[in-house]
Design a protein around this motif. Sequence first.
Motif, short mmCIF file in Angstrom:
data_model
loop_
_atom_site.label_atom_id
_atom_site.label_comp_id
_atom_site.label_asym_id
_atom_site.label_seq_id
_atom_site.Cartn_x
_atom_site.Cartn_y
_atom_site.Cartn_z
N HIS A 6 33.62 23.86 -19.26
CA HIS A 6 33.37 24.95 -20.20
C HIS A 6 32.62 24.42 -21.42
CE1 HIS A 6 34.26 28.05 -23.23
NE2 HIS A 6 34.28 28.87 -22.19
N PRO A 7 31.73 25.20 -22.01
CA PRO A 7 30.96 24.72 -23.17
C PRO A 7 31.79 24.26 -24.36
CG PRO A 7 30.02 26.77 -22.32
CD PRO A 7 31.29 26.53 -21.56
N SER A 8 33.02 24.75 -24.49
CA SER A 8 33.87 24.34 -25.62
C SER A 8 34.60 23.02 -25.35
CB SER A 8 34.89 25.43 -25.94
OG SER A 8 35.80 25.58 -24.87
N ALA A 9 34.58 22.53 -24.12
CA ALA A 9 35.29 21.30 -23.75
C ALA A 9 34.49 20.07 -24.16
CB ALA A 9 35.58 21.27 -22.26
N ILE A 10 35.18 18.96 -24.35
CA ILE A 10 34.55 17.67 -24.66
C ILE A 10 34.93 16.69 -23.56
CG2 ILE A 10 34.47 15.73 -26.27
CD1 ILE A 10 35.30 17.76 -28.47
N VAL A 11 33.92 16.16 -22.89
CA VAL A 11 34.12 15.12 -21.89
C VAL A 11 33.37 13.90 -22.38
CG1 VAL A 11 33.79 14.41 -19.49
CG2 VAL A 11 34.39 16.79 -20.02
N ASP A 12 34.12 12.87 -22.77
CA ASP A 12 33.50 11.67 -23.32
C ASP A 12 32.74 10.91 -22.24
OD1 ASP A 12 34.60 12.29 -25.78
OD2 ASP A 12 36.26 10.86 -25.60
N GLU A 13 31.69 10.23 -22.66
CA GLU A 13 30.88 9.42 -21.75
C GLU A 13 31.76 8.39 -21.05
OE1 GLU A 13 27.00 6.48 -21.86
OE2 GLU A 13 27.38 7.81 -23.56
N GLY A 14 31.59 8.26 -19.75
CA GLY A 14 32.34 7.30 -18.96
C GLY A 14 33.47 7.92 -18.16
N ALA A 15 33.89 9.12 -18.52
CA ALA A 15 34.95 9.79 -17.77
C ALA A 15 34.47 10.04 -16.34
CB ALA A 15 35.35 11.09 -18.44
N GLN A 16 35.37 9.84 -15.38
CA GLN A 16 35.06 10.09 -13.98
C GLN A 16 35.78 11.36 -13.55
OE1 GLN A 16 35.80 6.61 -11.51
NE2 GLN A 16 35.35 5.27 -13.25
N ILE A 17 35.00 12.35 -13.10
CA ILE A 17 35.56 13.64 -12.70
C ILE A 17 35.04 13.99 -11.32
CG2 ILE A 17 35.76 16.09 -13.25
CD1 ILE A 17 35.42 15.36 -16.20
N PHE A 26 38.35 24.19 -24.58
CA PHE A 26 38.92 23.29 -25.59
C PHE A 26 39.64 22.08 -25.00
CE2 PHE A 26 39.25 27.75 -27.18
CZ PHE A 26 38.12 27.70 -27.98
N VAL A 27 39.26 21.66 -23.80
CA VAL A 27 39.82 20.46 -23.18
C VAL A 27 39.11 19.24 -23.75
CG1 VAL A 27 40.00 19.17 -21.00
CG2 VAL A 27 40.48 21.64 -21.05
N HIS A 28 39.83 18.12 -23.88
CA HIS A 28 39.21 16.85 -24.26
C HIS A 28 39.60 15.81 -23.20
CE1 HIS A 28 38.74 13.32 -27.33
NE2 HIS A 28 37.88 13.25 -26.33
N VAL A 29 38.58 15.27 -22.52
CA VAL A 29 38.79 14.20 -21.54
C VAL A 29 38.17 12.94 -22.12
CG1 VAL A 29 38.31 13.39 -19.20
CG2 VAL A 29 38.69 15.84 -19.62
N CYS A 30 38.99 11.90 -22.32
CA CYS A 30 38.51 10.64 -22.88
C CYS A 30 37.69 9.85 -21.85
CB CYS A 30 39.68 9.80 -23.37
SG CYS A 30 40.51 10.51 -24.81
N GLY A 31 36.87 8.94 -22.33
CA GLY A 31 35.91 8.23 -21.52
C GLY A 31 36.47 7.35 -20.42
N GLY A 32 37.71 6.89 -20.55
CA GLY A 32 38.30 6.04 -19.53
C GLY A 32 39.07 6.78 -18.45
N ALA A 33 39.18 8.10 -18.57
CA ALA A 33 39.97 8.90 -17.62
C ALA A 33 39.32 8.94 -16.25
CB ALA A 33 40.15 10.31 -18.16
N LYS A 34 40.17 8.99 -15.23
CA LYS A 34 39.71 9.15 -13.84
C LYS A 34 40.42 10.37 -13.27
CE LYS A 34 38.91 4.28 -13.20
NZ LYS A 34 39.62 3.03 -13.08
#
Length: 193
Positions: A6-17, A26-34
């Motif tokens: 969603h446009p309001s979500a933040i997915v940090d660089e490096g996150a694997q989805i 309004f989700v936040h996924v940090c860069g180290g998340a898998k």
Amino acid sequence: MDYHVHPSAIVDEGAQIGENTRVWHFVHVCGGAKIGSGCSLGQNVFVGNRVTIGNNVKVQNNVSIYDNVFVEDDVFCGPSMVFTNVYNPRSFIERKTEYRDTFVKRGATLGANCTIVCGVTIGEYALVGAGAVINKDVKPFALMVGVPAKQIGWISKYGEQLELPQQGQGEATCPHTGDKYVLRDGLVELISK
């Protein structure tokens, strides 16, 4: 990108989805998340750096999955349920080197507003009732309720309570699927499908 953010979500660089995963408002996924495939992260979810989430996991609104939480496939995290990662937090003492690992095994359900105190393992297909507080390991197929949580029975893979004693030995059949379960040595096992 083969997943939806969603446009309001933040997915940090490096996150694997994984593919076909949906990351909502309004989700936040940090860069180290898998994060695996076919998952759903509801509104206002937070996923830390040292977190692994399997495939087909449903994380409902307002859930924070902090570092050192490891979630296997087919897990359901109910609305506003809580994970912790420090056993004895103090705002004035840095304890990031003391995080305790929490493991949620395949198919487990964590009910709305339950709390999982860090350092435990939730067994396969266990069901933690709404509002329960888990402060010790949970056996596979266990049905847990209360504060602190106590086991009140056994639950099938389908999610139906099994007619089994809590201790001793026994056999039961899931009324919906016909799957057969056996209780021996304090553990329930799915023996046939």
